[in-house]
Design an enzyme around this catalytic site. Structure first.
Site, PDB file in Angstrom:
ATOM      1  N   LYS A   1     -47.961 -35.330  -7.041  1.00  0.00           N
ATOM      2  CA  LYS A   1     -47.528 -34.084  -6.406  1.00  0.00           C
ATOM      3  C   LYS A   1     -48.420 -33.760  -5.197  1.00  0.00           C
ATOM      4  O   LYS A   1     -47.932 -33.398  -4.124  1.00  0.00           O
ATOM      5  CB  LYS A   1     -47.602 -32.952  -7.435  1.00  0.00           C
ATOM      6  CG  LYS A   1     -46.939 -31.680  -6.990  1.00  0.00           C
ATOM      7  CD  LYS A   1     -47.128 -30.565  -7.992  1.00  0.00           C
ATOM      8  CE  LYS A   1     -46.096 -30.545  -9.079  1.00  0.00           C
ATOM      9  NZ  LYS A   1     -46.326 -29.472 -10.049  1.00  0.00           N
TER      10      LYS A   1
ATOM     11  N   PHE B   1     -28.462  -6.932 -11.302  1.00  0.00           N
ATOM     12  CA  PHE B   1     -28.521  -7.514 -12.656  1.00  0.00           C
ATOM     13  C   PHE B   1     -27.461  -6.943 -13.585  1.00  0.00           C
ATOM     14  O   PHE B   1     -27.667  -6.800 -14.771  1.00  0.00           O
ATOM     15  CB  PHE B   1     -29.947  -7.408 -13.240  1.00  0.00           C
ATOM     16  CG  PHE B   1     -30.813  -8.486 -12.689  1.00  0.00           C
ATOM     17  CD1 PHE B   1     -31.243  -8.423 -11.378  1.00  0.00           C
ATOM     18  CD2 PHE B   1     -31.156  -9.599 -13.442  1.00  0.00           C
ATOM     19  CE1 PHE B   1     -31.979  -9.445 -10.813  1.00  0.00           C
ATOM     20  CE2 PHE B   1     -31.897 -10.625 -12.883  1.00  0.00           C
ATOM     21  CZ  PHE B   1     -32.311 -10.540 -11.577  1.00  0.00           C
TER      22      PHE B   1
ATOM     23  N   ALA C   1     -21.764  -9.843 -14.914  1.00  0.00           N
ATOM     24  CA  ALA C   1     -21.433 -10.580 -16.141  1.00  0.00           C
ATOM     25  C   ALA C   1     -21.184 -12.044 -15.782  1.00  0.00           C
ATOM     26  O   ALA C   1     -20.795 -12.362 -14.663  1.00  0.00           O
ATOM     27  CB  ALA C   1     -20.190  -9.974 -16.780  1.00  0.00           C
ATOM     28  N   GLY C   2     -21.448 -12.928 -16.721  1.00  0.00           N
ATOM     29  CA  GLY C   2     -21.256 -14.356 -16.444  1.00  0.00           C
ATOM     30  C   GLY C   2     -21.364 -15.176 -17.708  1.00  0.00           C
ATOM     31  O   GLY C   2     -20.943 -14.739 -18.786  1.00  0.00           O
TER      32      GLY C   2
ATOM     33  N   CYS D   1     -37.821 -18.738 -16.590  1.00  0.00           N
ATOM     34  CA  CYS D   1     -38.575 -17.510 -16.855  1.00  0.00           C
ATOM     35  C   CYS D   1     -37.984 -16.646 -17.956  1.00  0.00           C
ATOM     36  O   CYS D   1     -38.663 -16.323 -18.929  1.00  0.00           O
ATOM     37  CB  CYS D   1     -38.694 -16.694 -15.574  1.00  0.00           C
ATOM     38  SG  CYS D   1     -39.814 -17.462 -14.425  1.00  0.00           S
TER      39      CYS D   1
END
Ligand code: UDX
Length: 435
Positions: free
Chosen positions: A35, A251, A254-255, A262
């Site tokens: 990295k 926020f 809907a989904g 997180c």
């Protein structure tokens, strides 16, 4: 100020690059040599809008450098931010072994005074553990000294640079005035309220904020089920609720449930913290239940419409857990696709950024070169991530390509009326289906 950021993952690298861009001299450390090599060669190891430019620009100005050595980072800095991973253990508890290991190394490398700041999301009272670990490992013969502070991040993937530069607030948990002064001066050029508190409260602010946001999503998903049953429209319900300033519009989409590294991790950790302290966090268990149920509900919608899945071709638009990231961690798409595969569906998926990562996670599906390829001869098309590119797709062309013009929209991207007029069957979340 000379700053070290230990851990060059999503949070650490954004933090380091943004501090450098504010004019500080930053050294980013990571134990992963590959990295660090990638970063030294002017590339970044993941997709995050705007980050590559910041890294390249500030490295060229010699304000941003990279190392695998914690000792070097400690030597060259006045303030050390810890942003190593805190993954979830089987029990839901956060695994803090990387934090302990890094803190031990920092303490052993200390030659003078340093402010050690937690940036990683950690359980309340981790600050105390860091302090104890530092004290145990300080070199006895030298004049090493330190203070500990907490400065949680609230960065969204895909908008992390913007969130860093224009935050809603900066939270600073300190034990003494000097730490507050140092942290305030680091953030001096950022225009945001600074909430100064003790270390424990700062740690709780992070977990409580993410848990609250997850609860908002599960709440609206719960209401969306009612909307489906009675033919109401969740978008209008969200809009009507969101205008209330006490609730707010964000926020409330809907989904198919929240994913990412997180929310699921922080919820599990906060429940564990509550239990350990004897506080009842049962409400948060229900937040998780609703979230898991939302994916199952979407799968059921597909199965109830397509009957047998064996051999049916299902196109999938979107794999990442949300748009503008290639992150697949805890992406709802993984569980949904695996379930449909178990029933024998032939999946053809496309995602603008996440396909290289998805190929390592979903090994038995096909990947398309563009969104239209997923639609060709498909029995159904599933929308799992609301990338802008999918909102702007040529739906008439999609319809011509499909065997059965049937869309399951897990992100409510399209207007049901328009889809009906185009001749689609259209099933979305919390809105009447068009058949
Ligand atoms: C989150 C927090 O927002 C951030 O402050 C914290 O530091 C890290 O965790 P992130 O995981 O990057 O950020 O994504 P976020 O934009 O918050 O979305 C999380 C998930 O919730 C996504 O899967 C998204 O699709 C979903 N979501 C979000 C909804 O389903 N509905 C919404 O209304 C909002």
């Amino acid at each position: 100020m000379n700053i070290a950021v230990i851990g060059s993952g999503h949070v650490g690298l954004v933090t380091g690059a943004c501090f450098a861009d504010l004019g500080h001299k930053v050294i980013c450390a990571d134990s992963d040599a590959k990295k660090i090599q990638t970063l030294k060669s002017g590339k970044i190891p993941f997709f995050e809008p705007g980050l590559l430019d910041l890294v390249v620009k500030n490295a060229a100005k010699k304000r941003l450098s990279f190392t695998t050595s914690i000792a070097t980072a400690v030597k060259r800095s006045e303030v050390i931010f810890i942003s190593v991973g805190t993954p979830t253990k089987e029990s839901g508890e956060a695994d803090l072994s990387s934090v302990e290991s890094v803190v031990t190394q920092i303490a052993r490398s200390l030659t003078g005074y340093r402010l050690v700041v937690e940036k990683s999301t950690v359980p309340v009272e981790t600050g105390n553990w860091i302090k104890r670990t530092m004290q145990i490992n300080l070199p006895k013969s030298r004049k090493a000294d330190f203070d500990v502070a907490s400065n949680p991040e609230f960065l969204r993937e895909g908008a992390a640079v913007q969130d860093f530069m224009k935050p809603d607030r900066i939270v600073v948990g300190v034990e003494i005035k000097l730490s507050e002064k140092i942290l305030s001066s680091i953030y001096e050029s950022i225009d945001a309220p600074i909430v100064v508190t003790d270390v424990n409260s700062a740690e709780i602010i992070k977990h409580a904020s993410n848990s609250f946001l997850s609860a908002k999503i599960s709440f609206i998903n719960m209401v969306s089920r009612l909307c489906e049953r009675v033919g109401a429209d969740i978008l209008k319900v969200s809009e009507g609720m969101g205008y209330d300033r006490r609730i707010g519009p964000s926020f409330l989409s809907a989904g198919i449930g929240f994913g990412g590294f997180c929310f699921p991790k922080d919820l599990a950790a906060f429940i564990h913290i509550g239990e350990k302290a004897g506080a009842d966090f049962g409400m948060l268990k229900e937040v998780i239940n609703i979230n898991e149920g939302q994916k199952k509900h979407f799968i059921r919608l597909v199965k109830d419409t397509l009957w047998n899945l064996n051999g049916k071709k299902i196109g999938v638009l979107g794999l990442s857990f949300k748009p503008d990231t290639d992150d697949m961690r805890f992406a709802p798409a993984i569980d949904i696709i695996r379930s449909l595969r178990n029933d024998g569906a032939d999946i053809h998926a496309f995602d603008p950024e996440a396909m290289p990562v998805a190929k390592t996670v979903l090994r038995d599906i096909r990947f398309a070169r563009n969104p239209y390829e997923t639609a060709r001869s498909a029995d159904a098309l599933l929308c799992l991530t609301e990338w802008k590119e999918f909102r702007e797709i040529d739906l008439a062309r999609v319809k011509r390509l499909m065997k059965r013009p049937l869309i399951f929209d897990g992100r409510n991207m399209y207007d049901p009326k328009a889809l009906g007029e185009l001749g689609f069957e259209y099933v979305s979340i919390g809105r009447p289906a068009v058949r």
